[in-house]
Design an enzyme around this catalytic site. Structure first.
Site, PDB file in Angstrom:
ATOM      1  N   LYS A  83       0.775  -1.196   0.050  1.00 14.03           N
ATOM      2  CA  LYS A  83       0.008   0.014  -0.001  1.00 14.03           C
ATOM      3  C   LYS A  83       0.862   1.237   0.047  1.00 14.03           C
ATOM      4  CE  LYS A  83      -4.066   1.743   2.624  1.00 14.03           C
ATOM      5  NZ  LYS A  83      -4.846   1.605   3.843  1.00 14.03           N
ATOM      6  N   SER A 158      -9.831   1.462   2.700  1.00 14.23           N
ATOM      7  CA  SER A 158      -8.996   2.412   1.822  1.00 14.23           C
ATOM      8  C   SER A 158      -7.821   1.462   0.936  1.00 14.23           C
ATOM      9  CB  SER A 158      -8.254   3.328   2.731  1.00 14.23           C
ATOM     10  OG  SER A 158      -7.261   2.648   3.595  1.00 14.23           O
ATOM     11  N   SER A 182     -10.115  -0.884   6.839  1.00 12.09           N
ATOM     12  CA  SER A 182      -9.531  -0.652   5.555  1.00 12.09           C
ATOM     13  C   SER A 182      -8.799  -1.881   4.933  1.00 12.09           C
ATOM     14  CB  SER A 182      -8.555   0.657   5.583  1.00 12.09           C
ATOM     15  OG  SER A 182      -9.054   1.669   5.451  1.00 12.09           O
TER      16      SER A 182
END
Lengths: 489, 481
Positions: A83, A158, A182
């Site tokens: 990420k 996310s 997330s």
């Protein structure tokens, strides 16, 4: 619009074994990964940057070790996606924000260096909602990621890029961060396994903070075993993170096959009425499967958990408003000049942050201001304590709890982005364990009528990863075929 | 006309002299090239996290103990405000749960000033405004040096117990001595190791309510502290006398024009949005930490003054009385010469004499005096007490002892300060009487003053080797015989 099965890499253990034995080169595994990225990235936009050269150099280093008779580690040659809020030395780390576009960290996150030391090969930085604030990746400054099951729908967020990269077979393993769901929410929406460990099990050093008391890094994989191995490699005490627990990484793989016989499992009733029928039905079906496998299953009401969502949406923005102050244009990232420091600061933040980030900074600033602190932040902390107590009481009677991961399956782009509250409700079921610092995992367990994956969430008390992953493995075995990735859009 | 009472509380920021910064491994050093002692943590780079420096905690506890505070479980808060020299745009500080609370500091005059708290926090970087004479509004640009960012500070907050500018000065002076004695700080105000803000208010004498206070900043020396308080007190009294109100505000002391100027009012003040720092865990002063903090801490100046005063007078009351010997006690303790005096007394020196020589002659060169061997100093004092050396000779020998060391007896003989033996002394006394019959008659007739003249004649004849006391005794003995 329907997805088809995708070629698989084999399990992480198999990849690493073949690379360690020299049967397959890390470079060959990487080539398979990069080919998949080339085929699908245009449709999916999982990555902010694919670091081909760095990945090839890392793969060559792994192969070199094997040729020299050295062991590159338990993830030898495993391509991994990170990420884009995990710091990587010399590789842009942007949080999908204009304010950090092009920022090159001078250091690796602890998670990144542990992955490298285990022989993994990072292939790039994945897309996310700006600063991890969102549930769809629509808040990325660089455009949304699409769900490989249906590219008209969001992958969740996310950590949507990391989830979609695994769900589309680009990589067998990726890492995201989970503040209020997330990791688990995109895992559910993309039909893969996502694990948020106990707060403090994985070092946050080098994870760009959203809400420090909630942020935790965790893995995405298509199987429970792969997620377990990924977590084992990155977990364990780190002196660079004061909130890191002083204990070794949990040993998870060894007990995955132990079954659930005798485990006491509670189905949390309170969420079932607030979620779509298929999400509720998946939990009931999962409970039946676990009962059939020998677990003691019962229903439990924990209405206090519903306090979690409003408490979270004060605590997380409050911490974020402070954590994001440093993006002031002085030292790094975007700078929009002005006649004095204050104007430069205001212009930089005005242009650099997107609307959702600004909304949360404003909410958080307000919640912490003199005269409002007690009514908002203070009250939210009390609610957090109530949630923790309620969990404690429930875990007197249960080893793990079962809930839906999300209120619905993947939704179409644009359907919630204009209504923040609707978007915030995506985290309804995932937030309570974040507030408590407890571990939670999402496992794909069903398909909706339109063929979209449905996740079931397994919750455990602090450091209950072993039992949680045993239950997750049992669910994986019982799940109907075709509910999990990887898929080809 | 109403009489007014001055009420002052002081906030003193003290930089701890640790090897490294509060939350990272960067060197804590003053005066190095800008932005050389920095890392991702003290620059607040995205993703970096603070880790507490245990040594800083020990020193903070040590300061607390020296100020008679109670140590307690503490947490850190974030103090949020934007400023370019603050890397994270928040300062990690302690707020409502500080590490030390409820102490006091005893001043040399015996008065006590309450200490509300002594808490830990990190320092900021340093901004230099370039162009426009260094003033922010006229500067063309500003430069920031982050070497100081993250340096450990302890902020010592007094209660509003101080009643004059002189007492405020004495408080800071004493506090500085304590901080140096604990080894927690070098106490250098000029390098910014010690920074003082004063909360000043006035009230009618005898009132029980406090007046509205102003916080005065930019006090870079003890002198400016004293002047700024005097100015501020006069300004506030003038306001009240003319029927106006004192506004609660922060004021800046301008050394050049000798006055204070309003910086910001209470209404304009920052809302710091304090909340508990989630990146750090609570600090619990366990037995291990407290032991490490106590290690190597000697007695504090107030105790050392008391010990010395007791030694000199066998009367502790002396320590709190402002007479000659009290001033000597304060001087000797301030200069760190008390161990020398105590050592000399233990080795047989007269306490008052040892104290006087230490406070006057040795104090002229404290660095050399600290290296004196207490036994040699005691031997010198004994020679003076016994009359072997005159006071003048003793001071000369002491000067020699401090600059080159050695044995006081040998130095005295090298300088020709052999005491006259009794026979030689008697002979010189007899000679002086014979050659000054008129003065001798006057002396025998009861004129005590003339003895000074006779004594001077003996000193001249003996080239200063005679001991005045013994000579006076010899004259008296011959008169009374």
């Amino acid at each position: 619009m329907t997805a088809s099965r995708a070629p698989e890499f084999g399990s992480l253990v198999e990849i690493a074994a073949s690379v360690r034995s020299g049967e397959r080169s890390a470079r060959a595994v990487l080539a398979q990964s990069l080919e998949r990225v080339r085929d699908l990235e245009g449709d999916l936009h999982c990555f902010n940057e694919v670091t081909v050269e760095a990945a090839e150099a890392d793969a060559d280093a792994v192969d070199g070790m094997v040729r020299s008779g050295l062991d590159p580690g338990p993830l030898a040659g495993v391509p991994v996606a990170l990420k884009d809020n995990l710091c990587t030395v010399g590789i842009a780390t942007t949080c999908s924000s204009k304010i950090l576009a092009g920022w090159l960290p001078p250091y690796d996150a602890t998670v990144v260096s542990r992955l490298r030391r285990a022989g993994a090969v990072p292939i790039g930085k994945t897309n996310l909602d700006e600063f991890a604030m969102g549930s769809s990746t629509e808040n990325s400054a660089f455009g949304p990621t699409r769900n490989p099951w249906d590219i008209t729908r969001v992958p969740g967020g996310s950590s949507g890029g990391s989830a979609a990269a695994v769900a589309s077979g680009m990589v067998p393993l990726s890492f995201g961060s989970d503040t209020g769901g997330s990791i688990r929410q995109p895992a559910a929406l993309c039909g893969i396994v996502g694990v948020k460990p106990t707060y403090g099990v994985v070092s946050r050093y080098g994870l760009i903070a959203f809400a420090s008391s909630l942020d935790q890094i965790g893995p995405f994989a298509t199987t429970v075993a792969d997620a377990a191995l990924g977590l084992e490699v990155v977990a364990g005490h780190d002196p660079m993170d004061s909130t890191s627990l002083e204990r070794p990484a949990p040993s998870l793989l060894a007990s995955l096959g132990d079954g659930v016989s005798g485990l006491r499992i509670g189905i949390v009733d309170d969420f079932l009425s607030d979620v779509s029928p298929e999400c509720g039905a998946a939990v009931i079906a999962a409970a039946e499967a676990l009962a059939a496998a020998g677990a003691e299953v019962d229903r439990v009401r924990i209405p206090e958990l519903l306090l979690g969502l409003p408490a979270y949406y004060l605590i997380a923005p409050a911490e974020a408003s402070s954590n994001l102050s440093r993006y002031d244009g002085v030292r790094y990232g975007l700078r929009v000049d002005g006649p004095d420091a204050e104007t430069m600061n205001a212009r930089t933040r005005g242009e650099g942050f997107g609307p959702e980030v600004k909304r949360r900074i404003m909410i958080g600033t307000y919640a912490l201001s003199a005269g409002y602190y007690d009514a908002y932040y203070g009250q939210a902390q009390k609610a957090r304590t109530i949630v923790i107590r309620a969990f404690e009481a429930a875990y007197q009677n249960f080893d793990v709890l079962l809930t839906p991961t999300t209120p619905s399956v993947a939704f179409p782009f644009g359907s919630k982005v204009d209504d923040p509250i609707e978007m915030y409700l995506c985290d309804l079921c995932s937030i309570p364990s974040s507030l408590a610092g407890h571990p939670a995992a999402s496992v794909p367990f069903a398909l909706s009528p339109e063929g979209l994956p449905v996740g079931v969430q397994v919750l455990a008390p602090a450091l209950g990863e072993v039992e949680m992953m045993r239950v997750a493995a049992s669910l994986e075995q019982a799940a109907p075929p075709g509910v999990r990735g990887p898929v080809t859009p | 006309m109403t009489e007014y009472e001055t009420v002052v509380g002081l906030e003193v920021h003290c930089e701890l002299s640790t090897a490294t910064k509060l939350f990272c491994g960067c060197r804590n050093a003053f005066g190095e090239a800008p932005n050389t002692n920095i890392c991702p943590v003290c620059l607040g780079l995205p993703g970096s996290l603070p880790v507490i420096n245990r040594r800083a905690v020990e020193l903070a506890l040590r300061i607390g103990a020296a100020l008679n505070c109670k140590p307690q479980r503490s947490i850190f808060h974030r103090k949020n405000y934007f400023y370019p020299d603050m890397p994270k745009d928040y300062q990690i500080s302690q707020y409502d749960e500080p590490i030390n609370v409820d102490g006091f500091l005893e001043l040399p005059d015996g008065s006590r000033v309450g200490i509300e708290r002594a808490h830990m926090e990190e320092d900021t970087g340093k901004t230099t405004h370039v162009g426009g004479g260094g003033r922010i509004h006229e500067a063309s640009h500003s430069l920031v040096d982050y070497n100081r960012a993250g340096v450990p500070l302890v902020e010592i907050v007094s209660r509003p117990d101080i009643r004059s500018s002189v007492q405020a000065r004495a408080y800071v002076d004493e506090l500085r001595a304590i901080l140096v004695a604990t080894g927690a700080s070098d106490g250098r105000m000029e390098e910014g190791s010690l920074r003082v803000d004063a909360n000043v208010s006035v009230r009618p004498a005898g009132a029980s309510e406090y007046g509205t206070r102003c916080e005065v900043k930019n006090l870079n020396s003890l002198r400016s502290l004293e002047h700024a308080i005097d100015y501020e007190v006069a300004r506030q009294i003038e306001l009240i006398e003319s029927g106006q109100k004192v506004a609660q505000e922060t004021r800046h002391w301008d050394e050049a024009d000798g006055s204070t100027h309003a910086l910001r009012s209470k209404e304009e003040a920052n809302d710091y949005r304090y909340f508990p720092e989630p990146d750090l865990t609570p600090l619990v002063p366990d037995a291990h930490l407290l032991a490490a903090a106590a290690e190597g801490v000697g007695p504090m100046p107030a105790q050392r003054r008391r010990r010395l005063a007791e030694l000199v007078s066998a009367n502790a009351e002396l320590a709190t009385r402002r007479d000659g010997s009290t001033d000597q006690v304060v001087t000797v303790v301030d200069l760190g010469l008390d161990d020398l005096v105590v050592g000399a007394v233990t080795a047989g020196a007269d306490p008052r004499l040892a104290l006087a020589r230490a406070a006057n002659e040795a104090a002229a060169n404290p660095d050399a005096a600290k290296k004196l061997d207490p036994a040699a100093f005691a031997a010198l004092c004994r020679m003076e007490s016994s009359g072997q050396l005159s006071a003048t000779q003793s001071k000369e020998v002491l000067a020699e002892l401090m600059s080159h060391g050695g044995d006081p007896g040998q130095i005295a003989s090298r300088l020709g300060y052999e005491a006259m033996d009794q026979a030689a002394l008697e002979k010189t006394v007899g000679d002086v009487i014979t050659s000054n019959p008129e003065e001798w008659q006057r002396y025998c007739g009861g004129d005590e003053k003339v003895v000074q003249f006779l004594l001077g004649q003996v000193m001249r004849a003996s080239k200063g080797r005679a001991n005045g006391k013994l000579v006076a005794a010899a004259f008296a003995a011959r008169r009374d015989a």
